[in-house]
Design a protein around this motif. Structure first.
Motif, PDB file in Angstrom:
ATOM      1  N   PHE A 102       0.842  -1.183   0.000  1.00 11.27           N
ATOM      2  CA  PHE A 102       0.000   0.000   0.000  1.00 11.27           C
ATOM      3  C   PHE A 102       0.883   1.241   0.000  1.00 11.27           C
ATOM      4  O   PHE A 102       1.894   1.305   0.716  1.00 11.27           O
ATOM      5  N   ILE A 103       0.520   2.205  -0.830  1.00 12.37           N
ATOM      6  CA  ILE A 103       1.166   3.515  -0.798  1.00 12.37           C
ATOM      7  C   ILE A 103       0.349   4.335   0.183  1.00 12.37           C
ATOM      8  O   ILE A 103      -0.752   4.786  -0.126  1.00 12.37           O
ATOM      9  N   SER A 104       0.883   4.487   1.383  1.00 17.59           N
ATOM     10  CA  SER A 104       0.095   4.934   2.528  1.00 17.59           C
ATOM     11  C   SER A 104      -0.466   6.339   2.338  1.00 17.59           C
ATOM     12  O   SER A 104       0.077   7.156   1.588  1.00 17.59           O
ATOM     13  N   ARG A 105      -1.525   6.607   3.063  1.00 16.81           N
ATOM     14  CA  ARG A 105      -2.115   7.940   3.042  1.00 16.81           C
ATOM     15  C   ARG A 105      -1.129   8.966   3.593  1.00 16.81           C
ATOM     16  O   ARG A 105      -1.099  10.117   3.145  1.00 16.81           O
ATOM     17  N   GLU A 106      -0.354   8.541   4.586  1.00 15.76           N
ATOM     18  CA  GLU A 106       0.627   9.450   5.163  1.00 15.76           C
ATOM     19  C   GLU A 106       1.647   9.893   4.121  1.00 15.76           C
ATOM     20  O   GLU A 106       1.967  11.086   4.013  1.00 15.76           O
ATOM     21  N   GLU A 107       2.136   8.938   3.323  1.00 17.27           N
ATOM     22  CA  GLU A 107       3.113   9.291   2.295  1.00 17.27           C
ATOM     23  C   GLU A 107       2.479  10.148   1.211  1.00 17.27           C
ATOM     24  O   GLU A 107       3.088  11.103   0.724  1.00 17.27           O
ATOM     25  N   ARG A 108       1.243   9.842   0.843  1.00 13.81           N
ATOM     26  CA  ARG A 108       0.580  10.599  -0.216  1.00 13.81           C
ATOM     27  C   ARG A 108       0.205  12.001   0.231  1.00 13.81           C
ATOM     28  O   ARG A 108      -0.068  12.866  -0.605  1.00 13.81           O
ATOM     29  N   GLN A 148     -10.039   8.942   2.818  1.00 12.49           N
ATOM     30  CA  GLN A 148      -9.849   7.527   3.123  1.00 12.49           C
ATOM     31  C   GLN A 148      -9.388   6.719   1.915  1.00 12.49           C
ATOM     32  O   GLN A 148      -9.242   5.498   2.007  1.00 12.49           O
ATOM     33  N   SER A 150      -7.526   4.561  -0.569  1.00 13.21           N
ATOM     34  CA  SER A 150      -6.356   3.700  -0.401  1.00 13.21           C
ATOM     35  C   SER A 150      -5.822   3.293  -1.769  1.00 13.21           C
ATOM     36  O   SER A 150      -6.586   3.116  -2.729  1.00 13.21           O
ATOM     37  N   GLN A 152      -2.907   0.772  -3.816  1.00 15.14           N
ATOM     38  CA  GLN A 152      -2.043  -0.399  -3.708  1.00 15.14           C
ATOM     39  C   GLN A 152      -1.343  -0.662  -5.037  1.00 15.14           C
ATOM     40  O   GLN A 152      -1.944  -0.544  -6.106  1.00 15.14           O
ATOM     41  N   GLU A 177      -7.372  -2.217   3.824  1.00 14.95           N
ATOM     42  CA  GLU A 177      -6.232  -1.516   4.374  1.00 14.95           C
ATOM     43  C   GLU A 177      -6.586  -0.928   5.730  1.00 14.95           C
ATOM     44  O   GLU A 177      -7.621  -0.308   5.904  1.00 14.95           O
ATOM     45  N   GLY A 178      -5.720  -1.111   6.703  1.00 19.64           N
ATOM     46  CA  GLY A 178      -5.918  -0.465   7.996  1.00 19.64           C
ATOM     47  C   GLY A 178      -6.918  -1.195   8.867  1.00 19.64           C
ATOM     48  O   GLY A 178      -7.537  -2.187   8.480  1.00 19.64           O
TER      49      GLY A 178
END
Length: 687
Positions: A102-108, A148, A150, A152, A177-178
Motif C-alpha cells: 500500500f502507498i500509505s495515506r501518510e506518504e501521499r 480515506q 487507499s 495499492q 487496508e488499515g
C-alpha cells in the motif's frame, strides 16, 4: 463449471461497459498513450519496484512484499477474534500469489508527493475528482470521503502459477487496508464503494500468451453465479467496478510480470424519502438547473398490422444518441420509451457534452431525475437500460467522434438506431422499423435512413403532424468546401408501404441490424467535420455492399432549430497517438477530415469496401465529384416520377436555414481522464 459470457468487443479508444446490477466500466487509454510507461518508470525510480520485466530471478522486489499465503490465513483463523482486520475471511479466497504494497495515506499527504510522484498523483486525483458531482437530489446516491482513499501497487511475477482466487473487495472475503472499529454502526459507515484498477503491463501484452486476465463474475443472474467474462490487462486500461458487488479473480500471468495500481474509493450510500426527490409531473423541481416535464401530445401511431405486432417481440434495440448541452435529451428519451410497443427492449447510450465545471449544468442536462416517475410508469429502468458518457464541452470535435463513441456503448443488442438528441417518435416505432427492415431484400445489409420532418418543443409534433415519408436526394455542391449537400424531399401519400431505395445517408436517423457496426462503424477520427460525415458514410456503405432505403412513413420528428449553446466554430483540441486538432492551423482538424472524405470520393480513402466502386456510386447518384456538378437532370428524383413528391421546392436541406439537415455537433475529447471519468459519479448516483 464456470462458463464464459460474451456481449462486448473492444471497438474504440474508450470502451465503457455498463452493468445494470451495479457493475463495472472498462476504459481503454484513460490517460495519454505514454502515461503507463512514465508511471512505471516513476515507480521504479522511487524504489517501489525494480529489475526487468521478465519476472525472472533478476527481478527485484523493491518495496513490494509477498501477499498473504495460505499459512498467513490459517494463522489468522487461529487467532480469531484477536485480530480486527478481516478475522472471518475464508482462507481459500485470500491466498494471493502477488507481491504488493500500500502507498500509505501518510506518504501521499506529504507536500513533496506531487513532485516526486507527478504521474501517480495525477492518476489518483483524476479518479477522486470523478466522484465529486453533487447528486444529493437523487433518491439514492453515494457520498465519498477521499481522505480515506487507499492505493495499492501489485505485481504478479509471471510464473503461470501466481494469481488471486475469486473474492470481493468488501465484506467477509475482502482484504482491507488499515484497522476498522467493529463497534461502529455499519449503516452509514464509510466503506469501499469503487475499485479502480490501472494496468502497467507491456504494450504488446497478449491475451493468450501472457494471460493474467481479470475474471469478473456476473452479479445479475441468481442461478448463474459462475458466469464470468475475462478482461485482458492491456497497458493503459482502467477497470472500474463496484467494490461491494463484483466478485473477481486474477488469473495467473504466464510469462511476464503483471503490474497494476489499484485505487479504492470509500463512501456510503444515502437515501432520501420519495416525497423529497422529484417534483410532481409537469412542475418544476426545486433542484438546481431542474427543468419542467411537459405533457406530450403524441403524433398519429404508425400503421402496423396486428400480425406484425406479434413478431420480433423479444428483439432488442440499441439507440445511440450524442447530446451537446441539449435540454431536449431526456424528452427525447421519454419519447422513445413512451411510444415504443415494448419499452423493456430499448437500450439507450448517450454521450453528454456539458460544462463539467458547473454542477448546475451537469444536473440540468444529465441527471434526468425529473423523468424518474415517467420511466417507472412504462417499466423502463435507467439503471439497466441507459448507458452514458459525460465529456466536457470545451473539447468539442464535431459529430463523428461523438457518434463513434456512442456506438461503443452497444452491448450486443439485435438492432441499432442512431438519432440526434432532440427528436420525437410516433407510437409503435420499434415494431414498425424492425418490420420495414425485414422487408428489405437483405435485412442484414440494409439501412433505413432519412431526414425527419420538424417538430417544435415543448409538446412535440401533435396529433396532426406530418406522416408522409421523406427521401434523401442530392441538392448542390458547396462553394466553399466542395462537399455535396443533400436534402430530404417529402413524398406523397400515394406511395405504397414499400421502402424506397436511396443512396444517401442521414447521421441523425438510421436503423439497421447491429452487425453493420462491425462492417462499417463511424470514423472517430473525422474531427471538426460538420458537412461531409453523411457523404462519407454513404460511400463507405455503398462500396461495402450495403443498400439504403427510406421508410414510406415518417417514423419520427427532428427539431431543426439550432441549439444556441452550439458553436460550430469552436472546435476543441484532441490529443491522441497520431493525430490532433489545432484550431489555429487551418490544415488540421476540419480541413484534414475534409481531405479524407475527398480521397474517399476518389476511391482511395480508408473504410471503403470492394463490393461496389465509388464510380458506380457517383453514376447511380447522378453527380460528378470531380467537377462538382449534378450530372443528371433527374438526380433529385432518385428514379421516381415528379408526381411522387409533394413539391419540387419543398425539402429538408443541409444548409442550416429554416429547413436544416445538419446534425447537432456532439463534442468529445480523448485522453482527458478526469472528464471522461465524470460519468462514474453519474453512474454511482443512479445506482
Amino acid at each position: 463449471m464456470a462458463k464464459q459470457l460474451s456481449g462486448w468487443t473492444p471497438k474504440t479508444e474508450h470502451l465503457l461497459l455498463y452493468n445494470g446490477g451495479g457493475g463495472y466500466d472498462i476504459i481503454d487509454h484513460a490517460m495519454e498513450a505514454s502515461f503507463p510507461m512514465h508511471l512505471l518508470h516513476e515507480l521504479r525510480t522511487n524504489g517501489w519496484i525494480g529489475g526487468d520485466e521478465s519476472g525472472g530471478d533478476t527481478a527485484k522486489k523493491g518495496r513490494l512484499a509477498p501477499a498473504r499465503t495460505a499459512a498467513d490465513v490459517n494463522l489468522q483463523s487461529l487467532l480469531g477474534g484477536f485480530l480486527d482486520d478481516n478475522s472471518n475471511d475464508d482462507a481459500s479466497s485470500n491466498v494471493r500469489g502477488d507481491e504488493s504494497a500500500f502507498i500509505s495515506r501518510e506518504e501521499r499527504s506529504q507536500i513533496d508527493f506531487p513532485v516526486n510522484y507527478p504521474f501517480l498523483h495525477r492518476l489518483i486525483r483524476s479518479i477522486e475528482s470523478a466522484v465529486t458531482k453533487d447528486d444529493t437530489m437523487l433518491q439514492q446516491h453515494f457520498e465519498f470521503d477521499t481522505s480515506q482513499t487507499s492505493v495499492q501497487l501489485a505485481r504478479y511475477c509471471g510464473d503461470d502459477k501466481s494469481g488471486y482466487p475469486r473474492h470481493c473487495d468488501r465484506g467477509m472475503t475482502c482484504t482491507q487496508e488499515g484497522n476498522h472499529n467493529n463497534s461502529d454502526d455499519q449503516e452509514g459507515k464509510m466503506q469501499r464503494l469503487l475499485t479502480f484498477v490501472y494496468y502497467l503491463t507491456p504494450s504488446d501484452w497478449d491475451e493468450q500468451l501472457d494471460g493474467g486476465a481479470l475474471r469478473m463474475f456476473s452479479p445479475q443472474q441468481d442461478n448463474a453465479s459462475d458466469s464470468y467474462f475475462d478482461v485482458t490487462p492491456h497497458s493503459g486500461r482502467l477497470v472500474v467496478f463496484r467494490s461491494d458487488v463484483m466478485e473477481h479473480e486474477v488469473m495467473p500471468s504466464k510469462r511476464r510480470e503483471r503490474i497494476a495500481i489499484t485505487v479504492w474509493l470509500y463512501g456510503r450510500q444515502v437515501r432520501k424519502d420519495d416525497d423529497k426527490l422529484v417534483a410532481s409531473p409537469g412542475k418544476e423541481s426545486a433542484s438546481r438547473g431542474a427543468i419542467s416535464v411537459p405533457d406530450t401530445i403524441l403524433p398519429p401511431p404508425l400503421p402496423i398490422a396486428e400480425s406484425v405486432n406479434q413478431q420480433q417481440s423479444e428483439a432488442t434495440i440499441f439507440v445511440a444518441i450524442p447530446s451537446y448541452r441539449d435540454i431536449e435529451t431526456f424528452p427525447t428519451i421519454k419519447s422513445l420509451v413512451e411510444t415504443s410497443k415494448n419499452p423493456q427492449r430499448i437500450y439507450i447510450g448517450v454521450v453528454f457534452q456539458v460544462d463539467t465545471s458547473s454542477n448546475e449544468e451537469i444536473e440540468q442536462f444529465t441527471s434526468g431525475s425529473d423523468y424518474a416517475s415517467y420511466f417507472k410508469e412504462y417499466n423502463w429502468n435507467p439503471q439497466t437500460n441507459l448507458r452514458t458518457i459525460t465529456i466536457d464541452h470545451r473539447h468539442a470535435t464535431g459529430p463523428c467522434y461523438a457518434r463513434h463513441l456512442a456506438q461503443s456503448l452497444h452491448r450486443g443488442e439485435d438492432y441499432v438506431l442512431q438519432i440526434d438528441s432532440h427528436m420525437r417518435f410516433r407510437p409503435g416505432w420499434d415494431v414498425y422499423l424492425i418490420h420495414q427492415l425485414n422487408q428489405c431484400h437483405d435485412p442484414s445489409m440494409s439501412v433505413l435512413t432519412t431526414y425527419p420532418p420538424n417538430y417544435d418543443p415543448p409538446h412535440g409534433p401533435g396529433p396532426h403532424a406530418e406522416t408522409r415519408g421523406t427521401i434523401l436526394v442530392p441538392w448542390k455542391f458547396d462553394d466553399m468546401d466542395g462537399m455535396l449537400r443533400q436534402k430530404g424531399r417529402l413524398i406523397t401519400s400515394s406511395q405504397n408501404n414499400s421502402n424506397i431505395p436511396c443512396l444517401l445517408f442521414a447521421g441523425g436517423f438510421n436503423f439497421s441490424q447491429s452487425s453493420l457496426l462491425e462492417l462499417c462503424p463511424y470514423d472517430g477520427k473525422l474531427h471538426g467535420l460538420f458537412f461531409g460525415e453523411e457523404l462519407s458514410m454513404a460511400v463507405r456503405l455503398f462500396t461495402n455492399g450495403v443498400d439504403l432505403y427510406a421508410p414510406p412513413q415518417t417514423v419520427c420528428y427532428h427539431m431543426w432549430k439550432r441549439n444556441p449553446l452550439r458553436k460550430t466554430q469552436d472546435v476543441g483540441s484532441v490529443s491522441g497517438d497520431n493525430d490532433s486538432i489545432n484550431t489555429s492551423d487551418p490544415t488540421s482538424g476540419r480541413e484534414a477530415s475534409l481531405n479524407i472524405v475527398r480521397m474517399q470520393l476518389r476511391g482511395m480513402g480508408r473504410g471503403l469496401g470492394t463490393v461496389r466502386t465509388v464510380k458506380q456510386f457517383e453514376e447511380a447518384l447522378g453527380v460528378d465529384f470531380e467537377t462538382h456538378e449534378l450530372s443528371s437532370k433527374g438526380c433529385e428524383n432518385v428514379g421516381l416520377v415528379d408526381e411522387a413528391f409533394v413539391s419540387s421546392s419543398q425539402g429538408i436541406t443541409g444548409d442550416g436555414a429554416t429547413l436544416n439537415g445538419t446534425n447537432d455537433e456532439a463534442r468529445i475529447a480523448e485522453n482527458d481522464m478526469s472528464t471522461v471519468m465524470s460519468l462514474v459519479s453519474q453512474f454511482m448516483g443512479n445506482a
